[in-house]
Design a protein around this motif. Sequence first.
Motif, PDB file in Angstrom:
ATOM      1  N   ALA A 332      46.995 -26.020 -13.292  1.00 60.49           N
ATOM      2  CA  ALA A 332      47.843 -27.379 -13.471  1.00 60.49           C
ATOM      3  C   ALA A 332      47.026 -28.403 -14.082  1.00 60.49           C
ATOM      4  O   ALA A 332      45.744 -28.559 -13.629  1.00 60.49           O
ATOM      5  N   THR A 333      47.668 -29.129 -14.571  1.00 57.47           N
ATOM      6  CA  THR A 333      47.221 -30.437 -14.983  1.00 57.47           C
ATOM      7  C   THR A 333      47.923 -31.528 -14.381  1.00 57.47           C
ATOM      8  O   THR A 333      49.315 -31.647 -14.498  1.00 57.47           O
ATOM      9  N   VAL A 334      47.563 -32.199 -13.444  1.00 60.96           N
ATOM     10  CA  VAL A 334      48.101 -33.455 -12.745  1.00 60.96           C
ATOM     11  C   VAL A 334      47.214 -34.740 -13.175  1.00 60.96           C
ATOM     12  O   VAL A 334      46.042 -35.034 -12.871  1.00 60.96           O
ATOM     13  N   GLU A 335      48.247 -35.692 -13.768  1.00 62.22           N
ATOM     14  CA  GLU A 335      47.549 -37.010 -14.215  1.00 62.22           C
ATOM     15  C   GLU A 335      46.160 -36.755 -14.968  1.00 62.22           C
ATOM     16  O   GLU A 335      45.142 -37.535 -14.595  1.00 62.22           O
ATOM     17  N   GLY A 336      46.280 -35.704 -15.940  1.00 63.68           N
ATOM     18  CA  GLY A 336      44.957 -35.600 -16.523  1.00 63.68           C
ATOM     19  C   GLY A 336      43.872 -34.719 -15.916  1.00 63.68           C
ATOM     20  O   GLY A 336      42.690 -34.298 -16.549  1.00 63.68           O
ATOM     21  N   MET A 337      44.239 -34.367 -14.748  1.00 61.20           N
ATOM     22  CA  MET A 337      43.128 -33.597 -13.976  1.00 61.20           C
ATOM     23  C   MET A 337      43.506 -32.414 -13.803  1.00 61.20           C
ATOM     24  O   MET A 337      44.553 -31.840 -13.328  1.00 61.20           O
ATOM     25  N   SER A 338      42.675 -31.389 -14.139  1.00 61.01           N
ATOM     26  CA  SER A 338      42.621 -29.880 -14.020  1.00 61.01           C
ATOM     27  C   SER A 338      42.679 -29.454 -12.538  1.00 61.01           C
ATOM     28  O   SER A 338      41.607 -29.944 -11.917  1.00 61.01           O
ATOM     29  N   VAL A 339      43.445 -28.983 -12.051  1.00 59.28           N
ATOM     30  CA  VAL A 339      43.456 -28.498 -10.480  1.00 59.28           C
ATOM     31  C   VAL A 339      44.166 -27.104 -10.487  1.00 59.28           C
ATOM     32  O   VAL A 339      44.735 -26.557 -11.272  1.00 59.28           O
ATOM     33  N   LEU A 340      44.010 -26.780  -9.135  1.00 61.04           N
ATOM     34  CA  LEU A 340      44.730 -25.215  -9.031  1.00 61.04           C
ATOM     35  C   LEU A 340      45.959 -25.638  -7.994  1.00 61.04           C
ATOM     36  O   LEU A 340      45.760 -26.066  -6.805  1.00 61.04           O
ATOM     37  N   SER A 341      46.859 -25.017  -8.399  1.00 63.15           N
ATOM     38  CA  SER A 341      48.049 -25.310  -7.477  1.00 63.15           C
ATOM     39  C   SER A 341      48.338 -23.982  -6.893  1.00 63.15           C
ATOM     40  O   SER A 341      48.209 -23.005  -7.479  1.00 63.15           O
ATOM     41  N   ILE A 342      48.421 -23.845  -5.481  1.00 65.29           N
ATOM     42  CA  ILE A 342      48.347 -22.788  -4.848  1.00 65.29           C
ATOM     43  C   ILE A 342      49.548 -22.673  -3.885  1.00 65.29           C
ATOM     44  O   ILE A 342      50.245 -23.610  -3.683  1.00 65.29           O
ATOM     45  N   ASP A 343      49.886 -21.321  -3.445  1.00 67.87           N
ATOM     46  CA  ASP A 343      50.906 -21.252  -2.442  1.00 67.87           C
ATOM     47  C   ASP A 343      50.288 -21.336  -0.893  1.00 67.87           C
ATOM     48  O   ASP A 343      49.354 -20.115  -0.738  1.00 67.87           O
ATOM     49  N   PHE A 344      50.384 -22.391  -0.248  1.00 65.92           N
ATOM     50  CA  PHE A 344      49.561 -22.574   0.953  1.00 65.92           C
ATOM     51  C   PHE A 344      49.977 -21.612   1.996  1.00 65.92           C
ATOM     52  O   PHE A 344      49.001 -20.852   2.711  1.00 65.92           O
ATOM     53  N   ALA A 345      51.387 -21.118   1.973  1.00 73.19           N
ATOM     54  CA  ALA A 345      51.956 -20.497   3.174  1.00 73.19           C
ATOM     55  C   ALA A 345      51.139 -18.992   2.968  1.00 73.19           C
ATOM     56  O   ALA A 345      50.763 -18.203   3.968  1.00 73.19           O
ATOM     57  N   LYS A 346      51.401 -18.269   1.749  1.00 77.80           N
ATOM     58  CA  LYS A 346      50.547 -17.113   1.496  1.00 77.80           C
ATOM     59  C   LYS A 346      49.188 -17.177   1.756  1.00 77.80           C
ATOM     60  O   LYS A 346      48.610 -16.090   2.426  1.00 77.80           O
ATOM     61  N   ASN A 347      48.455 -18.032   1.589  1.00 79.46           N
ATOM     62  CA  ASN A 347      47.025 -18.216   1.624  1.00 79.46           C
ATOM     63  C   ASN A 347      46.761 -18.274   3.207  1.00 79.46           C
ATOM     64  O   ASN A 347      45.611 -17.445   3.646  1.00 79.46           O
ATOM     65  N   ILE A 348      47.443 -19.197   3.823  1.00 75.82           N
ATOM     66  CA  ILE A 348      47.268 -19.141   5.348  1.00 75.82           C
ATOM     67  C   ILE A 348      47.587 -17.442   6.016  1.00 75.82           C
ATOM     68  O   ILE A 348      46.873 -17.382   6.743  1.00 75.82           O
ATOM     69  N   ASP A 349      48.643 -17.230   5.450  1.00 73.41           N
ATOM     70  CA  ASP A 349      49.101 -15.620   6.228  1.00 73.41           C
ATOM     71  C   ASP A 349      47.850 -14.652   5.753  1.00 73.41           C
ATOM     72  O   ASP A 349      47.458 -13.732   6.706  1.00 73.41           O
ATOM     73  N   LEU A 350      47.215 -14.947   4.545  1.00 74.06           N
ATOM     74  CA  LEU A 350      46.260 -13.648   4.247  1.00 74.06           C
ATOM     75  C   LEU A 350      45.088 -14.084   4.869  1.00 74.06           C
ATOM     76  O   LEU A 350      44.066 -13.188   5.444  1.00 74.06           O
ATOM     77  N   PHE A 351      44.859 -15.596   5.120  1.00 73.63           N
ATOM     78  CA  PHE A 351      43.402 -15.753   5.888  1.00 73.63           C
ATOM     79  C   PHE A 351      43.653 -15.306   7.211  1.00 73.63           C
ATOM     80  O   PHE A 351      42.434 -14.683   8.003  1.00 73.63           O
ATOM     81  N   PHE A 352      44.782 -15.403   7.984  1.00 70.75           N
ATOM     82  CA  PHE A 352      44.821 -14.975   9.406  1.00 70.75           C
ATOM     83  C   PHE A 352      44.606 -13.576   9.475  1.00 70.75           C
ATOM     84  O   PHE A 352      44.245 -13.124  10.369  1.00 70.75           O
TER      85      PHE A 352
END
Length: 358
Positions: A332-352
């Motif tokens: 994603a691009t936010v205010e000209g900054m290249s970033v990674l937009s992620i699904d936090f809930a899925k990542n938390i579940d996968l980490f746990f």
Amino acid sequence: MTKKKKKSKKVWWIALIVIWSLILAVIVGGYLIFNYYFSMMRRGEDSVEILESIPEEQGELRGEESGREDNFNESGESETDGKINWRSYEDDVYRDPGTYNLLLVGTDSREQNMRGRSDAMIIASINKKTNKIVLTSLMRDTYVYIPEVGDNRLNAAAAYGGIPLLIRTIEANFNIHIDDYMVTNFFVFADAVDRMGGVDMWVSAAESEAMRPCIDEYNVLTGEGGGYLPLEDGSYHLNGKQTLAYCRIRYVGNSDFDRTERQRETLIKLAEKAKGMSIGEINSIAMAILPQMTTNMSQSSCLSLLWEAVTDYKNYEIETFRIPADGTLQGATVEGMSVLSIDFAKNIDLFFAKVYNR
């Protein structure tokens, strides 16, 4: 009882006392040596002043164009103007009594005591119930909420408020409790690899070429020379600065996704090499490296970690993970900054599931 038996018993007691005295001397001597070197470690603060602003992020290498973007998802497809998928911050940070989470941080500072961005962030999770160690990379460009600062890339948290703010950010966004942390910079990492005798890695021709600017910079900063690999695919025995350059490669393959994979791969290789070392060898390396690192670990925690590393942890299975995981992100691009937009809930579940078997 005859005089001969009395004399034999006396000799046995004397020998026992001597043996226990020697064991005690070794234990006390080893502890005093450890205590001496531990006292030389830089102590991390529980909190630091949070800056109102930080310098604009520079390029990966000095002289490199700072505007270059990493606007890719895991499949390499460019995404722009993606929707940021925030998580809820109402959950309490989860603590697992059988798991120890040590945050390993590599900053991009070239100087000691210089606050920099945390360009390498790996959580080493030691689960004593499963006899497993999981190395989880946190990708630097993940777009998160930084407490008292606002929305930004994850690697900016340390620049704003040091490692304490980085930990608050990780706990707030991912619900992962961090027990302790250890911080190193470029030079300490290279020194550690050298003291371990280097590491064998397979390096492609493209990676070898990409390593050269990193080695150039290292040579300028240290006054050294050389260290370049042939521009061809092959298995090479890398020294400290070559290993550092290999771990810093960012624009070969799928940008930072491949870089974090190289970092995890390198740590696993070093861990496997450490398994074959004696307690004395590991102690010697630790005593030389510890004074160059910054940590918030207590003396007892550090001593326990070193002891269990050579008695128990060397038999643990080592696995790897990455946040964000495949299929849970978009560029994603936010205010000209290249970033990674992620699904936090899925990542938390996968980490746990990966770390805690939940």
